[in-house]
Each structure stands twice: as C-alpha cells, then as structure tokens.
Write an enzyme that holds these catalytic residues in place. Structure first.
Site, PDB file in Angstrom:
ATOM      1  N   GLU A 121       0.845  -1.208   0.000  1.00 33.51           N
ATOM      2  CA  GLU A 121       0.000   0.000   0.000  1.00 33.51           C
ATOM      3  C   GLU A 121       0.877   1.253   0.000  1.00 33.51           C
ATOM      4  O   GLU A 121       0.614   2.207  -0.738  1.00 33.51           O
ATOM      5  CB  GLU A 121      -0.924  -0.007   1.216  1.00 33.51           C
ATOM      6  CG  GLU A 121      -1.720   1.280   1.421  1.00 33.51           C
ATOM      7  CD  GLU A 121      -1.801   1.666   2.879  1.00 33.51           C
ATOM      8  OE1 GLU A 121      -1.517   2.837   3.202  1.00 33.51           O
ATOM      9  OE2 GLU A 121      -2.155   0.804   3.705  1.00 33.51           O
TER      10      GLU A 121
ATOM     11  N   GLU B 125       6.820   2.994  12.026  1.00 33.82           N
ATOM     12  CA  GLU B 125       5.373   3.014  12.267  1.00 33.82           C
ATOM     13  C   GLU B 125       4.980   1.921  13.256  1.00 33.82           C
ATOM     14  O   GLU B 125       4.179   2.140  14.167  1.00 33.82           O
ATOM     15  CB  GLU B 125       4.628   2.812  10.949  1.00 33.82           C
ATOM     16  CG  GLU B 125       3.112   2.811  11.082  1.00 33.82           C
ATOM     17  CD  GLU B 125       2.416   2.534   9.764  1.00 33.82           C
ATOM     18  OE1 GLU B 125       1.225   2.192   9.803  1.00 33.82           O
ATOM     19  OE2 GLU B 125       3.063   2.654   8.702  1.00 33.82           O
TER      20      GLU B 125
END
Length: 454
Positions: free
Chosen positions: A69, A146
């Site tokens: 993504e 992240e």
C-alpha cells in the site's frame, strides 16, 4: 489525513443502503463498479478496493499488503515517485489509503468534474507499478518506525497483538496487519512484485463512486480507463478455518504502563460464516446492551454501581471474511484487581444467559442502530466504505440494506441463546496487561487497531 479511529468506528454498525440508489456494473475484465449518486455537494468520492489484506498472507511475508500500500505511491511506469499525490493535490483533491485484514483500499475525494483524474491515476497504478529497490529500503524503515510507534511503544496495542496471536492458532487473523518486525525488515523486491502481480488486477478489484455523479457517465469513464486492463490469474485462497478451542487461554504481558488493562474475547461467527443468519445480529445487539452509552449495563453496573471498573466496553465485529471474536476490554477501578473486573464481566454474561433482556432495553439498542444509520448516511465517504467493505469480504453490497431490518428482528430470546452458546470458558481468551515501571523512553502512541493508514 482521516483518523484511524473514524475508520474503526465504521465497523460497529453497517447502516442501511438504498438499493434503488446504487447502480452496479461489471466490466469485461472482471472489475466491478458501484455508483451511488448523492447530489448534496459537487464532490465525488472514488475508492478502489482490492480483495487482499493481511489475512491472505503467510509466515515470512506478514505485513506485505500494508507495505505494498505504501509503495503504490512510489511511482509507476508513467509516474515518478510522489507524482500521484502531487497531481491529486494540484486538482484540489485529497487522497489516502488503508490496509485491513481482508482488504486494501485507495481513495480520493475531488470535485465531481475531476473524477477522470482519479480513474486515470488509479488505472495506471493498478497494473503499472514499479517497485524500486532503493524506495523499498526506505519504506521498510518507515514501516518499522510506524510499528514501533503504534505497537511496540503502546502497551495496549502490544497486548492486542499478543492477544490475537494467542486466540487464533491457524486462522490468518493470528498475524498483525502491519506484520511482524522480522518480516518487515526482510522484504525483498521480488516479494512485492509477486504480491502485486498476484492480487492487483481488475478482476480482483471493486471501484466505488459516491457523490454528485451520473451512474452511466461514471461507467463510461470506468470503461475508458479500467476497461483496457488485463485480468490476472489470482491465487486460490485455501480454507483456513480456526481449529476448535477446547479450553480457556490466558496471556499476560508485562510492559511499561500507567494502568493495568484486561481483554477478554470469545470466538463467534460473523455474517459471512454464520450457520444461523440471525446470530451475528443478536451479538451486535448484545454488545449494545453491554456498552456504548452511559445507560448500558457495563457503565451503569460495573462503573457506577459496583465501581469495579474505571471503564469497560464490548465490541462485536459483524463483518469480516472469517470467524472473529467478541471482545470486551476494560481497566479496573483504583483499588480493584484484574481478577475482580474479570469476574464482574463474567457475571454480566451469566445474567444474560439466565434473564431475558427487557423490551425497553431491547428497544433502546435498536433505536441507537437507526440513529447510527441516519448519521452515517450524511457522509459520502462512509457510504462508499459500506459498499466496498461488504463486496470485498465476499458479501453482496445489498445486504447492507437489510441490516436495520435484521437488527429490528432480534428478540430477547435470541440474545439469551447466543449468550448461552458462545460465552463459555472453553472458547475464552484472556489477556492481561501488567504495568511495569515507566521509563523516560516509554511513550504512549495512538492505538493502531486492525487497520493501518498511511
């Protein structure tokens, strides 16, 4: 960027959709197009949903759907890295993407006359992505950070991760959406190339458009840009039915935290898997009875009356591809233990097993569903999400129209039946967060949940 919390709230209720308002088309290459006019403002939301997410992954490449993504914004045969986002911004639009367990979706919100820009760019990267080695190495570092922020530095997120890995043995819901760190650090270009080719194809995609548009005109635009794309032989997904659980499972996580936290989860069917079609809806109503408002049982009895909980909530995810869990999470009140809170929660379920819910309480929850339906209809973005989510988990989008009716049909006897059938110790998983001493390096990052957004 839209907050992750708003995406997760969508999963609580899937409101009704007006069948007559939605136009459905199928392109020759297998791509499905859903168009729903909403003429209140001159904007259009365009979403491309791919039927692939973390539940399609295997050991060694967990999280690959999520990093792919990210890479979808890094350039194609026709666009340089970052150019996609630049073009959308130059046309006054906003855009983003998210990965879930069962799907990956990309979206833009633009002035209605700019829908062509969205289709042109999305059609390009559906088949022409270029994964550069240098860009992949950069993005591996981004995703690693992240993960550290959203999971490793967040004790509740850590607990949720080990909780799922304990509750699910062979179901792919065992894996975190973002992936295990060792897998993230070892993705290779060939892994992403293969994953992209396998799943990113028109015959594995659903395009949803909601806004001030004319359906046939959108269809013509879709044929122009998506129509020429070649379909792909996607992989066959093997059945991954979770093995039967035959005893309570318990996991304790020790981590720097200010407060203890308790998670309890029971295996339950969802709309896609239920043998008795009414059961998932009864579970939804049961969750509303226990939590969600100040008048719900958890708030009234556990927080205010017994004062055993500082906060406690219940959540049922009714719409997923595979069997899921009914989750209860809470923090004990000061001076109360995890064990006391757990016993109090179990006592609430025992009451549901032995005593029918009152008509007044049942009506209160059903009224909340209708109110949620009205609220969600106000957003073109969520209208599109409802359509895309249902389609990508293997359900007909028209099922959304029946949701409120199915909730209204739930009886007190059905609530008692699902309480007796599913809320038993043999299918229970318990997770406990035991706080350790906080250090100056311990931070509290936002909880990541089951979806990851760029």
């Amino acid at each position: 960027m839209r907050s992750l919390k708003k995406y997760l709230l969508l999963c609580l209720w899937i409101p009704a959709l007006a069948v007559a308002e939605v136009s459905e088309y199928q392109l020759d290459n297998g791509l499905k197009l859903l168009v729903k006019p909403d003429n209140r403002a001159p904007v259009a939301v365009s979403q491309v949903w791919y039927k692939v997410g973390s539940s399609y992954e295997h050991n060694g490449i967990t999280g690959i759907s999520h990093i792919l993504e990210h890479m979808m914004f890094k350039g194609t045969e026709n666009l340089a890295p970052g150019e996609f986002s630049k073009i959308i911004a130059e046309n006054g639009g906003s855009q983003n993407a998210f990965t879930g367990r069962d799907y990956t979706a990309y979206f833009q919100t633009m002035e209605k006359e700019r829908l062509e820009v969205s289709f042109r760019l999305e059609a390009d990267r559906m088949r022409n992505l270029v994964v550069e080695e240098a860009e992949l190495l950069k993005e591996r570092d981004v995703v690693s950070e992240e993960r550290r922020m959203r999971t490793d530095d967040d004790p509740k997120a850590q607990l949720r991760e080990v909780f799922n890995a304990t509750a699910f043995v062979n179901s792919p819901y065992h894996h975190p959406v973002i992936g295990w760190m060792s897998d993230i650090n070892n993705y290779e270009k060939s892994d992403l190339d293969e994953w992209y080719k396998k799943w990113y194809a028109p015959n594995n995609a659903v395009v949803v458009v909601v806004g001030d548009v004319e359906p046939d005109a959108v269809y013509a635009l879709a044929k122009q840009y998506f129509g020429p794309l070649k379909p792909e032989q996607t992989a066959t997904v093997k059945p991954q039915v979770e093995v039967e659980q035959r005893g309570e499972r318990y996991i304790k996580l020790k981590a720097p935290a200010q407060l203890p936290y308790l998670m309890m989860g029971w295996k339950v069917p969802v709309v896609t898997t239920a043998e008795n079609a009414w059961e998932p809806y009864a579970l939804d109503v049961l969750a509303g009875i226990l939590s969600g408002t100040s008048s719900s049982r958890f708030s009234r009895e556990l927080v205010r009356e017994q004062q055993v909980a500082a906060g406690v909530s219940a959540y049922n995810n009714n719409f997923s591809r595979l069997d899921d869990m009914f989750i209860v999470g809470g923090t004990p009140a000061q001076g109360k233990s995890i064990e006391e809170l757990q016993n109090a929660i179990k006592a609430q379920f025992e009451t549901l097993k032995t005593t029918l819910v009152s008509d007044a309480e049942l009506e209160r929850v059903k009224t909340q569903v209708v109110a949620s339906d009205v609220y969600e209809r106000d957003s073109v973005f969520y209208q599109a999400m409802q359509l895309g989510m249902l389609e990508t988990i293997g359900l007909d989008w028209q099922l959304g129209e029946k949701y409120v009716d199915n909730i209204h049909a739930v009886t007190a006897e059905q609530i008692q039946q699902v309480a007796q059938k599913y809320f038993i110790d043999d299918t229970l998983t318990v997770g406990e967060l035991e706080p350790t001493e906080m250090t100056s390096n311990a931070t509290q990052a936002p909880t990541s949940g089951d979806k990851h957004v760029r």
